[in-house]
Design an enzyme around this catalytic site. Structure first.
Site, PDB file in Angstrom:
ATOM      1  N   ASP A 215       0.850  -1.191   0.000  1.00 58.35           N
ATOM      2  CA  ASP A 215       0.000   0.000   0.000  1.00 58.35           C
ATOM      3  C   ASP A 215       0.891   1.248   0.000  1.00 58.35           C
ATOM      4  OD1 ASP A 215      -0.203   1.093   3.196  1.00 58.35           O
ATOM      5  OD2 ASP A 215       0.568  -0.918   2.855  1.00 58.35           O
TER       6      ASP A 215
ATOM      7  N   HIS B  54       2.047  -8.674  -3.759  1.00 60.24           N
ATOM      8  CA  HIS B  54       0.917  -7.784  -3.484  1.00 60.24           C
ATOM      9  C   HIS B  54       1.436  -6.348  -3.404  1.00 60.24           C
ATOM     10  CE1 HIS B  54      -2.967  -6.505  -1.965  1.00 60.24           C
ATOM     11  NE2 HIS B  54      -2.301  -5.781  -1.080  1.00 60.24           N
TER      12      HIS B  54
ATOM     13  N   ASP C 229       2.126 -17.527  -5.313  1.00 60.45           N
ATOM     14  CA  ASP C 229       2.584 -16.286  -5.952  1.00 60.45           C
ATOM     15  C   ASP C 229       1.402 -15.642  -6.674  1.00 60.45           C
ATOM     16  OD1 ASP C 229       3.989 -14.231  -7.088  1.00 60.45           O
ATOM     17  OD2 ASP C 229       5.064 -15.473  -8.545  1.00 60.45           O
TER      18      ASP C 229
ATOM     19  N   GLU D 295       2.783 -10.236   0.152  1.00 62.12           N
ATOM     20  CA  GLU D 295       3.049  -8.806   0.223  1.00 62.12           C
ATOM     21  C   GLU D 295       4.555  -8.574   0.349  1.00 62.12           C
ATOM     22  OE1 GLU D 295       1.029  -4.932   2.428  1.00 62.12           O
ATOM     23  OE2 GLU D 295       1.177  -6.817   3.518  1.00 62.12           O
TER      24      GLU D 295
END
Length: 817
Positions: free
Chosen positions: A201, A528, A576, A585
């Site tokens: 993020d 991610h 994956d 992540e």
């Protein structure tokens, strides 16, 4: 240390677990594609990148056969170059596999495209070479430039595929980090531009950024103290600051440290000196959203004691390391660190709530004893102030009690303080520093014992046998403990453990999965991440080379992992897939651990010089000594042979398990000078051919130089060593027994074994191989006839701690008291 997995509160898509992918990515225009299932691959599991010459080379075979199997190593042409028998391992709890172990360490010829075969099973190809590991050192550090906020990521440094505009600078649609207000209104805004995006993020978190920044700076500080920092110098990384005269790794770390300083509450405001816990979007952004396209409002989340102590620790470290790099920045760091520490002591129980997990991870931590210990250790190591020493020595964690086999992470940071105290010279009692080092090596021994029982050795396991969120970060951190144990003891078992750890991360695991992007035949691609989102949008890139995935996680806290991996054994709880955020992540603190590990491995990897189709020279004859004097000797040997011709011979001084070059010649004789009187030296010879290949070592000869009988010594040295398991303290008294005063002094001696000085006091101590030099400080250089002074050091050794046989001061051989 307490279990602190990466919090399940981190949710990537507006907190709605299990939502349909097409809806999740609609805002950014990405198109969902199916994620391929992970291929099992060969039953022969190897490091898919490179095994380093001179280090044990091990692999794993999955088979239910109860008797040893025959393995064959083939070169890139398919020709068999080595063969042997496996060792039966049997059932393995961490993977669920029944396995046998392959050890092909006896084959050490560098080359590319090797494979291991057992029956019809053939491994992925791999190299025997130091080169890929040395490249990985820099690719692992490049991750942090990719993650920078508030600056364009330029093609000149990362290539066109990974270039992107600056994010969060108040350029539409960003609402920006220039003037960010508080989630709970505080009446002011802060400019918190810069720093690293934490993970997949685009939030920035003080407690996670703290350990990551510390680890990069520690990578440099450790290399300066115990290794080789030249590979981390200016011009080594592809970043805008290269060629500014500052080591690039410090430039990269400073990008985050400067951001952490901005997160401190200004003077005159409520909670002045405390640090805001984090800053991130109010809602989770969609996958595929580049930072410059993020339109979410962003807010500062309330201060916490944990964040404040992270700031104190990292800024305290900054003040020490930057003192000789940028004194003004160091002073700014020290002011912020001391202010933060005082604020934390005044507010010792302000905790981030576990419920604050919308738009960013909660990073809640209700036990901050370890953060207090870490911060006190950094500030004491930097300032030497009694107040920090009192807090440090009075802590329940003092003397290495934070170390354990589970490992450290962002929420368990006591060990970071102890690592600093073990590396940085300080005023703690020698026995206390020794206890810290002993706790570290004892933990390393526990890790090795666990690894010896695994089919796929990885230095980590929870007490219940599971793996948690970010297991690869914990594995890398424990690899760091093994590396430091080697630094402190020079025992090969710890070095071998580090390389076994690297092997696991690069493919020697039950999934045949290299967890490092761009490295290996089956390297992770679909981590991610909001920008590295190629799996969902072909216009976005995959993960860049050197980025490491969080790895197996028994918790399966995302819908994809839960649906595809139910019932998985700990080391197989991984896929994956970009949507499998609880196993795939990325994060700055896992990456910093891996970068530290990669740099250490690169430093210990030597060089690769063998061209294809060439052979190294044979061993020269055992040297014969003649013409021995008090300061020299002549060595002669029979020549080596080589298909391309011998270019030169290196004469090696052998001490314990190490060898240093004493001289070189193109002939078969060499006269050595500058030796110390009445000292035993052991020498061997190696030949180098015109391609730079080094042949095997000759036999050894031991030469004892003659004593110095040239008259009364003008100095006297008294040497005492207090030894414990693997470490010792050396005390040296230096007396002027001559008739002239000294305005300064230089002491020299040579260790007869593998002793290595790790820190010293009352002198400037340096060591090159076995040769030690100590020069006076400003206050103890002047010695009148009859006067004396003393100095000392802490050191490490293995085997026998034999004292030096001779000492010189200012070039004169001294009497020994």
């Amino acid at each position: 240390m307490r279990p602190h997995p990466r919090r399940p509160g981190r949710r990537p898509w507006s907190g709605l677990a299990g939502a349909v992918t097409a809806l999740l990515v609609a805002a950014s225009g990405v198109t969902a594609t199916a994620s391929p299932a992970l291929a099992a691959g060969s039953q022969v599991k190897v490091n898919q990148v490179a095994y380093v010459p001179g280090v044990p080379k091990r692999a794993t075979l999955v088979t239910t056969q109860g008797t040893p199997s025959t393995w064959t190593l083939r070169n890139s042409s398919g020709m068999a170059v080595a063969t042997g028998q496996t060792t039966v391992k049997g059932a393995d709890a961490d993977s669920g596999d029944t396995a046998q172990l392959i050890d092909f360490s006896s084959y050490d010829t560098p080359g590319t495209g090797y494979t291991l075969s057992v029956g019809s099973e053939t491994s992925y190809p791999f190299d025997i070479s130091a080169d890929p590991i040395k490249k990985l050192r820099y690719d692992s550090l490049a991750f942090f430039y990719h993650q920078r906020s508030g600056i364009p990521i330029e093609a000149a440094y990362v290539g066109g595929t990974y270039a992107r505009p600056a994010g969060h600078l108040n350029v539409a649609p960003n609402q920006g980090d220039n003037n960010v207000g508080c989630l709970s209104s505080c009446g002011y805004t802060l400019d918190v531009r810069g720093g690293w995006y934490d993970a997949g993020d685009q939030g920035k978190y003080v407690v996670n950024g703290g350990i990551a920044a510390w680890q990069l700076v520690d990578e440099y500080e450790r290399a300066k103290a115990l290794g080789d920092a030249t590979a981390l110098g200016d011009g080594k990384l592809a970043i805008p600051e290269r060629a500014n005269g500052v080591p690039d790794i410090l430039d990269e770390a400073r990008w985050e440290v400067a951001f952490l300083l901005k997160m401190q509450v200004p003077d005159g405001r409520a909670n002045a000196g405390m640090a805001f816990h984090k800053i991130h979007d109010d809602q989770w952004t969609s996958l595929g959203t580049a930072p410059d396209q993020d339109g979410q409002p962003r807010h500062l989340h309330p201060v916490s004691t944990a964040a404040t102590l992270n700031l104190a620790a990292v800024a305290g470290q900054c003040a020490r390391v930057w003192k000789t790099v940028d004194a003004a920045f160091a002073a700014t760091c020290l002011t912020a660190a001391e202010k933060a520490y005082a604020a934390a002591k005044a507010n010792p129980a302000v905790y981030a709530p576990a419920t604050d997990s919308t738009g960013g991870g909660a990073y809640d931590d209700r036990s901050v004893t370890d953060e207090f210990y870490w911060a006190a250790a950094e500030l004491y190591a930097t300032t030497g102030k009694d107040a920090y020493k009192t807090d440090l020595t009075g802590s329940s964690l003092y003397k290495g009690r934070s170390f354990n086999a589970r490992g450290f992470d962002w929420g368990s940071v006591g060990a970071l303080g102890d690592i600093t105290l073990a590396i940085v010279p300080n005023g703690l009692p020698v026995a206390d520093v020794a206890a810290i080092k002993s706790a570290l090596t004892s933990t390393a021994d526990t890790l090795l014992a666990q690894m010896n029982g695994q089919a796929y050795p990885a230095p980590y396991r929870e007490t219940d046998g599971t793996y948690v969120w970010g297991s690869n970060g914990l594995i890398a951190n424990n690899g760091m403990v093994l590396g430091l144990a080697y630094d402190l003891t020079q025992q090969a078992k710890y070095k071998n453990g580090v390389f076994d750890t690297v092997n696991y991360l690069l493919g020697r695991n039950p999934l045949n999965q290299s967890y490092v992007a761009g490295y290996g035949e089956q390297a992770v691609q679909n981590v991610h991440h909001r920008f590295w989102a190629h799996q969902l949008n072909a216009s976005r890139p995959t993960a860049p080379p050197g980025a490491i995935s969080g790895g197996p996680n028994s918790g399966l806290q995302d819908p994809v992992a839960a649906s595809r991996l139910a019932g998985c054994k700990p080391q197989k709880c991984y896929v994956d897939d970009i949507e499998a955020y609880s196993v795939n992540e990325v994060a700055v603190n896992w990456q910093s651990a891996f970068a530290w590990l990669a740099n250490w491995a690169a430093e210990k990897s030597g060089t690769t010089t063998t061209p294809p189709g060439d052979t190294p020279p044979t061993a020269p004859g055992t040297p014969v000594a003649s013409g021995v004097t008090k300061n020299g000797a002549t060595l002669t040997w029979t020549p080596a042979t080589d298909d391309n011709g011998v270019a030169r011979y290196d004469v090696l001084r052998v001490q314990g398990g190490t060898a240093t070059t004493a001289g070189s010649t193109a002939t078969t004789t060499l006269t050595l000078t500058g030796l110390t009187p009445a000292t035993a030296y052991t020498f061997a010879v190696v030949a180098l051919d015109t391609a730079g290949q080094v042949g095997p070592r000759s036999g050894t000869v031991t030469v004892t130089t003659l004593p110095d009988t040239g008259g009364t010594a003008a100095c006297k040295v008294t040497y005492k060593a207090n030894s414990w398991g693997g470490g010792f303290t050396g005390d040296v008294a230096i007396a002027n027994t001559g008739t002239s005063a000294w305005s300064s002094w230089t002491l020299k001696f040579t260790f007869p074994g593998n002793q290595k000085i790790t820190q010293g006091w009352s002198a400037n101590w340096t060591q090159s191989g076995a040769d030690v030099t100590a020069t006076n400080l400003s206050w103890n250089g002047s010695l009148a006839p009859g006067q004396s002074t003393s100095a000392g050091f802490n050191g490490s050794y293995s085997g026998t701690n034999t004292p030096p046989a001779a000492f010189t001061v200012n070039g004169s051989t001294c009497a020994i008291g």
